[in-house]
Structures are given as C-alpha cells and as structure tokens.
Write an enzyme that holds these catalytic residues in place. Structure first.
Site, PDB file in Angstrom:
ATOM      1  N   GLU A 132       0.750  -1.122   0.011  1.00 39.24           N
ATOM      2  CA  GLU A 132      -0.209  -0.174   0.168  1.00 39.24           C
ATOM      3  C   GLU A 132       0.852   1.169   0.031  1.00 39.24           C
ATOM      4  O   GLU A 132       1.342   1.579   0.984  1.00 39.24           O
ATOM      5  CB  GLU A 132      -0.939   0.012   1.389  1.00 39.24           C
ATOM      6  N   ALA A 143      -3.225   8.762   6.298  1.00 41.03           N
ATOM      7  CA  ALA A 143      -2.177   8.524   7.392  1.00 41.03           C
ATOM      8  C   ALA A 143      -0.870   8.093   6.703  1.00 41.03           C
ATOM      9  O   ALA A 143      -0.076   7.768   7.690  1.00 41.03           O
ATOM     10  CB  ALA A 143      -2.825   7.426   8.448  1.00 41.03           C
ATOM     11  N   HIS A 195      -5.793   5.708  -2.546  1.00 43.84           N
ATOM     12  CA  HIS A 195      -4.859   6.870  -2.202  1.00 43.84           C
ATOM     13  C   HIS A 195      -4.890   7.717  -3.553  1.00 43.84           C
ATOM     14  O   HIS A 195      -3.680   8.041  -3.902  1.00 43.84           O
ATOM     15  CB  HIS A 195      -3.544   6.323  -1.796  1.00 43.84           C
ATOM     16  N   ASN A 219     -12.320   5.938   1.543  1.00 43.00           N
ATOM     17  CA  ASN A 219     -11.355   6.727   2.407  1.00 43.00           C
ATOM     18  C   ASN A 219     -10.289   6.848   1.506  1.00 43.00           C
ATOM     19  O   ASN A 219      -9.858   5.999   0.819  1.00 43.00           O
ATOM     20  CB  ASN A 219     -11.126   5.575   3.457  1.00 43.00           C
ATOM     21  N   ARG A 227     -21.545  15.491 -10.870  1.00 42.24           N
ATOM     22  CA  ARG A 227     -20.926  15.765 -12.231  1.00 42.24           C
ATOM     23  C   ARG A 227     -19.460  15.520 -11.873  1.00 42.24           C
ATOM     24  O   ARG A 227     -18.608  16.140 -12.779  1.00 42.24           O
ATOM     25  CB  ARG A 227     -21.241  17.652 -12.351  1.00 42.24           C
ATOM     26  N   ASP A 247     -15.268  -1.295  10.248  1.00 45.13           N
ATOM     27  CA  ASP A 247     -15.376  -0.776  11.693  1.00 45.13           C
ATOM     28  C   ASP A 247     -16.644   0.026  11.616  1.00 45.13           C
ATOM     29  O   ASP A 247     -16.972   0.401  13.147  1.00 45.13           O
ATOM     30  CB  ASP A 247     -14.155  -0.195  12.162  1.00 45.13           C
ATOM     31  N   HIS A 250     -14.975   4.215   9.757  1.00 42.08           N
ATOM     32  CA  HIS A 250     -14.438   4.522   8.514  1.00 42.08           C
ATOM     33  C   HIS A 250     -15.362   4.966   7.472  1.00 42.08           C
ATOM     34  O   HIS A 250     -15.489   5.810   6.350  1.00 42.08           O
ATOM     35  CB  HIS A 250     -13.225   3.622   8.003  1.00 42.08           C
ATOM     36  N   ASP A 271      -7.828  -3.140   7.926  1.00 44.77           N
ATOM     37  CA  ASP A 271      -6.790  -2.061   7.933  1.00 44.77           C
ATOM     38  C   ASP A 271      -6.142  -1.994   9.371  1.00 44.77           C
ATOM     39  O   ASP A 271      -5.862  -0.705   9.514  1.00 44.77           O
ATOM     40  CB  ASP A 271      -7.444  -0.896   7.549  1.00 44.77           C
ATOM     41  N   ALA A 305      -6.459   6.706  11.331  1.00 48.72           N
ATOM     42  CA  ALA A 305      -5.152   6.279  10.962  1.00 48.72           C
ATOM     43  C   ALA A 305      -5.332   4.769  11.077  1.00 48.72           C
ATOM     44  O   ALA A 305      -4.776   4.211  12.111  1.00 48.72           O
ATOM     45  CB  ALA A 305      -3.856   6.830  11.441  1.00 48.72           C
TER      46      ALA A 305
END
Length: 388
Positions: A132, A143, A195, A219, A227, A247, A250, A271, A305
């Site tokens: 990741e 994070a 990300h 996330n 749009r 959880d 998130h 995560d 995080a």
C-alpha cells in the site's frame, strides 16, 4: 452448547452448525492432515438451536499490524501480528506495508520474507504482501507518511524478490502508472486503485488496463459527485471486487449499504494497526505515531489512521446491519479467497484446507483451526521460530 472438538489418531472433527458451500448443516466437520475429508449432518437453521457456529476461517487482505507490532518495524513484527490476529478468527492474511523510503521498505520486506519462509506455528497463514504505497498520490496520503512517488517495475521487482507481493495499491493518475498496471496484472498481481485523486475516466482506463479492485472504498480517494464521479463513482459503477474497512467508523452504515447494493463482491478488511488486540495507548504505524482510544486509532491531529478492528468484530458489525451470518461470512472469507485466486480455502467443503473459526451464537470466537491445527486463543502473541 459449545462445539465439541474430538481427535482420534490422525482424524479430527468438530461439531455444531456448519456453514458449508451448500448451506447450513447441523453435524460434524472432519479433517485429516489439515484437509477436510467429510462434512456430516442434516440441514438446519442455526437460529433454532444453541450449538456453536462453524465458519470458514477469516481472510484479511489488508493488515498493517496487531498485538503491538507494525510490519514496517521489521524484525519479528510479521510473526507477532499473525499470532495476534489468528486469536480473532483470521486464518490467512496479507501483511501490508506503508509508504516509506526505498531503504526502509526493503528492510521491512526482507524481514517479512524471512518470516514467511519460516512462519510461526501458532499464527495465521501468511499469504504475502499488500504493497500500500509508495506508488500513491501525495495529495491523498491519508495517514501515509510523505514518501509517495511514481512506481516503476524495477522498484517493484526489487521489493517482490524480498517478499512475494500479491496486491499493490496505487494511484492511476500518476504518470507511467497505466503501463505499470498492465505489467503487474500480466504477472498475476492484483492492482487496486487507492490513495488517489483520479477522475472517473482515469479509473475506467485503469480498469481496462488490468486494475482489479479498490482500496478501502470511500477513504483517501476522490468522492462521488453527480458531475464528477471520481474514484468512488467508478467503483460503484464498475467494480467487481472491492475492499472496505468494516469498523462502521471509516464508513457509516448508509454508505456501506449503498456499496453492498452496487458491488457484487464487496469484501471486508481490517486495515488493522499495531493497536489491534491491544489496550488504549500510543503505537506505531510506519514512521507515524498513532493513538488508540476505544475503537478508533488516530494521528495526533485527530485524523483516522488505520484501525483497531479484528475480523470477528467485523463479522458482528455486518450482522448488526442486517446481513445474515452466511452473507457476512462471504465478505470475510469466500470473496477475499476468490479475489486472490485461492481455491483451497474460503469455504467449508471436502478437499479444502481445514481453516475454521468456531463461534458462539453471540458470534464470540471459541476456537480456531489453521490447516487443522488448533490455536491457543489466550496465548500471548508469538515470535518467529528463528529459522532462516
């Protein structure tokens, strides 16, 4: 009434409400040498009795840490987190890296590779690495530490030689990443969009090039606007497989249920950070310091995080939203197994690995078997066995 484990010579069996590939049976599951040899019983509605529930072991494809250990610390950290998560029903996992300098990544993956070659006896099965970062957008770090950079096949090859990389999260909008997606996909690596600040069209091009999933949906990615559909819109419109942190922090209930309706093979991940399975306090996530308070893990500025989630809690969370235990089990076992192409696990059937989690009717873990080996649930997180 709890399930009853019995062993006779090389044959072992466990009784209760068993979720098989064909539905629920009340009876016994039998295995020998770590492989299921028989499932005996009669069809049942598990809500009609007080016997324990036997599910396929959980498969977590996004795990940074647990039991106080973070993968990026190197050393015995992968062994420790594998032994921490197995106590909560996770029988297979991908150790997940953080964005870091090349030197730091190489050190962490070299130690992870060593642990994979001599894995802990009482830990979850180590499937490989989820990389990741660092091939992510510096404007969508979440994070992650500020070491994002464009990916190259040469850097991937160096890291993959240290520890087998099964999943890569990257931002498709970075120059050169469309070609990298195609090259990694041709090698059988699962490439996930995450990300990322990509727009809808860029994501569609990435999917055409071979991207096969999305990392922690909603996330650290461009959101949905009518749009400007962004990464979220591309996932809801086109994803077959997609991971989500289950959880309920998130991602809130409505967003989770919307994704469930749109994406046929949505699956759960934790995560998890080093704080998983640990008391409140300060922990490490890559080079960051994070703080566990209750069910959340945050940076010093309050930003989320990672998590302290374990897969048994993810199961209970999903059931609390109205999913059946059988559907929630698919999120935690069957779908991640299929996504990685693991034909030997993810369902309870003759010929599959005896990876089992046995839970009370309240979905509390009573016992765990990894390839037919019973795990000591209350044992402290273990270290590697020291072999090389």
């Amino acid at each position: 009434m709890s399930a009853e484990w019995q062993g006779y010579g090389g044959e072992q069996r466990l009784g209760g409400n068993i979720l098989t590939a064909d539905g629920w049976l009340l009876g016994d599951i039998v295995w020998r040498d770590g492989v299921i040899t028989a499932i005996e019983g009669e069809p049942v509605d598990p809500g009609t009795n007080d016997r324990d529930i036997i599910l396929p072991g959980f498969i977590d494809l996004h795990v940074h840490g647990g039991g106080g250990a973070d993968l990026m610390e190197g050393g015995e950290s992968l062994a420790t987190l594998a032994c921490a998560h197995v106590r909560f029903g996770t029988t297979s996992l991908l150790g997940t890296s953080m964005t870091a300098t090349r030197e730091t990544l190489e050190t962490a993956l070299a130690d992870a590779g060593r642990i994979m070659r001599a894995p802990p006896v009482d830990g979850a099965d180590l499937l490989g690495i989820h990389l990741e970062g660092p091939f992510i957008n510096p404007d969508r770090l979440g994070a992650q530490p500020p070491h994002a950079r464009a990916g190259t096949l040469a850097e991937f090859d160096v890291l993959d030689a240290l520890a087998p990389i099964r999943v890569v999260t990257l931002a498709p909008e970075i120059d050169g990443h469309t070609a990298l997606i195609a090259a990694l996909s041709e090698r059988g690596v699962r490439v996930q969009i995450g990300h990322s600040a990509a727009d809808y069209g860029c994501c569609c091009a990435a999917l055409t090039a071979g991207a096969s999933g999305f990392t922690h949906l909603y996330n650290a990615m461009s959101g949905l606007h009518h749009r400007d559909a962004g990464v979220v819109g591309a996932a809801l419109a086109h994803a077959d497989y997609c991971e989500m942190i289950a959880d309920l922090i998130h991602v809130e209930m409505g967003a989770l249920l919307a994704a469930r309706r749109a994406i046929s093979n949505l699956y759960a991940v934790t995560d998890a950070t080093a704080a998983a399975g640990m008391p409140d306090g300060e922990y490490r996530l890559g080079e960051q310091r994070v703080y566990k308070c209750g069910e959340t893990v945050r940076l010093a500025d309050g930003a989320l995080a990672g998590s302290a989630l374990t897969m048994d809690r993810a199961l209970r969370n999903l059931v609390s939203l109205g999913l059946s235990v059988a559907e929630a089990s698919a999120w935690l076992s069957t779908r991640p197994a299929r996504y990685l192409g693991l034909s030997d696990r993810g369902e309870l059937a003759v010929g599959r690995r005896a990876d089992l989690v046995c839970l009370s009717p309240r979905l509390e873990v009573h016992c765990v078997q990894v390839a037919g080996r019973q795990i000591a649930l209350h044992k402290a997180p273990c270290q590697g066995n020291g072999d090389s």
